[in-house]
Design a protein around this motif. Structure first.
Motif, short mmCIF file in Angstrom:
data_model
loop_
_atom_site.label_atom_id
_atom_site.label_comp_id
_atom_site.label_asym_id
_atom_site.label_seq_id
_atom_site.Cartn_x
_atom_site.Cartn_y
_atom_site.Cartn_z
N THR A 347 -50.07 -2.48 -17.64
CA THR A 347 -49.93 -2.57 -19.09
C THR A 347 -50.11 -1.22 -19.77
N SER A 348 -50.89 -0.32 -19.15
CA SER A 348 -51.08 1.00 -19.77
C SER A 348 -49.75 1.76 -19.85
N LEU A 349 -48.91 1.63 -18.81
CA LEU A 349 -47.60 2.27 -18.83
C LEU A 349 -46.70 1.64 -19.89
N ILE A 350 -46.80 0.32 -20.04
CA ILE A 350 -45.97 -0.38 -21.02
C ILE A 350 -46.35 0.01 -22.44
N PHE A 351 -47.66 0.02 -22.74
CA PHE A 351 -48.08 0.35 -24.10
C PHE A 351 -47.93 1.84 -24.40
N THR A 352 -48.03 2.68 -23.37
CA THR A 352 -47.72 4.10 -23.57
C THR A 352 -46.25 4.26 -23.91
N GLY A 353 -45.40 3.52 -23.20
CA GLY A 353 -43.97 3.55 -23.50
C GLY A 353 -43.66 3.07 -24.91
N ILE A 354 -44.32 2.00 -25.34
CA ILE A 354 -44.12 1.50 -26.70
C ILE A 354 -44.55 2.54 -27.73
N SER A 355 -45.68 3.19 -27.48
CA SER A 355 -46.18 4.20 -28.42
C SER A 355 -45.18 5.34 -28.58
N ILE A 356 -44.66 5.84 -27.47
CA ILE A 356 -43.70 6.93 -27.55
C ILE A 356 -42.39 6.44 -28.16
N GLY A 357 -42.03 5.20 -27.87
CA GLY A 357 -40.83 4.62 -28.47
C GLY A 357 -40.94 4.56 -29.99
#
Length: 388
Positions: A347-357
């Protein structure tokens, strides 16, 4: 053809897209190296297990980033309070019923897919978005303590205190990010001083009631004691020292078999060992470049919400990266913070991706406004009135 396809589907800051892709490639290489022995022992010799798993999660994270950047960032203002309301009970449920890993209940196991989910990731993203939304809407009434500042301070202290029950370092880092965002949002200093005091008290209570009090105290004491070097840090020093300037080369780490969590908490040590000082400095400057591009988006933003949202998310990611790297080289007490975009995770990779998105969404929206303004100027009739 390919260029047009990329321009159509990867909008926003092109440099930021490039930074994320480079980080993803580095992550695959380093995690594959750092998990080789672990995979051999736990997966019956299948040394590629974590390579494929991590690569899949990176692709999922990039997919979430792409989806987030396609959504107009203004919608995140409407979703922020709902996400906060959802994350608050999830944090409480995690504390009482979460999966206990390394003496901390930070994860909830999602049924059916059997994948762990860390509610603090959702809470962090929701709180930063909510603060950006509130601060942007209430710029003219920031001295109204009851109507404007109480909700901001209340949610900040509440969420950080509940995160502190199981994750001290994340709570401290999120609280610092929120204070920085409030300062940028022009909250009066006297009120900021007050929320610092209240936040320290609430965080102390959360730490005392929670699961990490003894661990936090021992790690700070170890850091302050020059004669005491924790095992993790000792092995990290060995990795850094033997890596030298150019490193041992990809896949040639020796400390990955000894260093605890070489694929997450101490992945920077493996980078320094395999790629040397050159690789370590390159990664450091890439994080600084990420922060710079985030601030460029802030400077281009025509609205307060977009600027504050981009600033908060950029600072959150880069501060976490700096803390992780500081721990690896002995400049701070040991934490459990992963290195954003590089450490193995779900989930850390997913939420990091959302943040950068979301940052890319702000950048994309401002670029679209700029192009539309230029098109209007170009197509403007020569005899049109000046103020038309």
């Amino acid at each position: 053809m390919i260029k047009q396809l990329l321009q159509k589907n990867m909008k926003g800051d092109a440099v930021l897209w490039g930074i994320v892709i480079i980080f993803s490639l580095i992550s695959v290489a380093v995690v594959y190296s750092a998990t080789g022995t672990l995979a051999y022992k736990k997966m019956e010799g299948n040394t590629e297990y974590f390579l494929f798993k991590h690569s899949f999660l990176i692709i999922v994270g990039l997919a979430f980033m792409w989806a987030a950047h396609k959504i107009n960032y203004r919608y995140y203002s409407k979703l922020s309070l709902l996400a906060l309301i959802l994350s608050a009970p999830l944090l409480i449920i995690t504390y009482f019923y979460g999966s206990n890993i390394n003496e901390a209940s930070r994860w909830i196991t999602i049924p059916v897919i059997n994948q762990t989910f860390q509610p603090s990731d959702l809470a962090k993203l929701a709180l930063i978005s909510y603060l950006a939304s509130m601060l942007s809407k209430r710029q003219q009434v920031l001295h109204d303590f009851k109507g404007t500042l109480m909700p901001i301070f209340g949610w900040t202290v509440f969420i950080c205190a509940f995160i502190a029950l199981t994750n001290t370092s994340t709570a401290v880092l999120l609280f610092a990010t929120c204070l920085l965002l409030m300062f940028i949002g022009r909250v009066p200093i006297k009120f900021l001083a007050g929320v610092v005091v209240v936040g320290i008290v609430a965080g102390g209570i959360g730490l005392a009631v929670g699961q990490r009090m003894d661990t936090a105290i021992s790690r700070v004491q170890d850091f302050m004691d020059p004669n005491e070097v924790p095992f993790q840090l000792e092995q990290s020093y060995i990795a850094i020292a033997t890596g030298g300037v150019v490193g041992k080369g990809p896949g040639n780490s020796d400390q990955r078999d000894i260093l605890p969590h070489p694929y997450s908490d101490f992945i920077y040590s493996i980078i320094l060992e395999e790629y040397g000082l050159i690789g370590g400095v390159t990664v450091l400057f890439m994080y600084l470049a990420l922060l710079y591009r985030g601030l460029v988006t802030v400077s281009k933003s025509n609205g307060a919400f977009g600027g504050l949202l981009s600033a908060g998310l950029s600072f959150s990611l880069v501060l976490q990266g700096m803390v992780n790297m500081a721990v690896a080289v002995g400049l701070g007490p040991i934490t459990g913070l992963p290195l954003p975009l590089l450490s193995m995770g779900g989930t850390s990779l997913i939420f990091t991706g959302i943040s950068i998105g979301i940052i890319l969404s702000v950048s994309r929206s401002e670029d679209d406004l700029e192009r539309n303004a230029m098109a209007t100027t170009v197509n403007k009739p020569l005899n049109a009135p000046v103020n038309a």
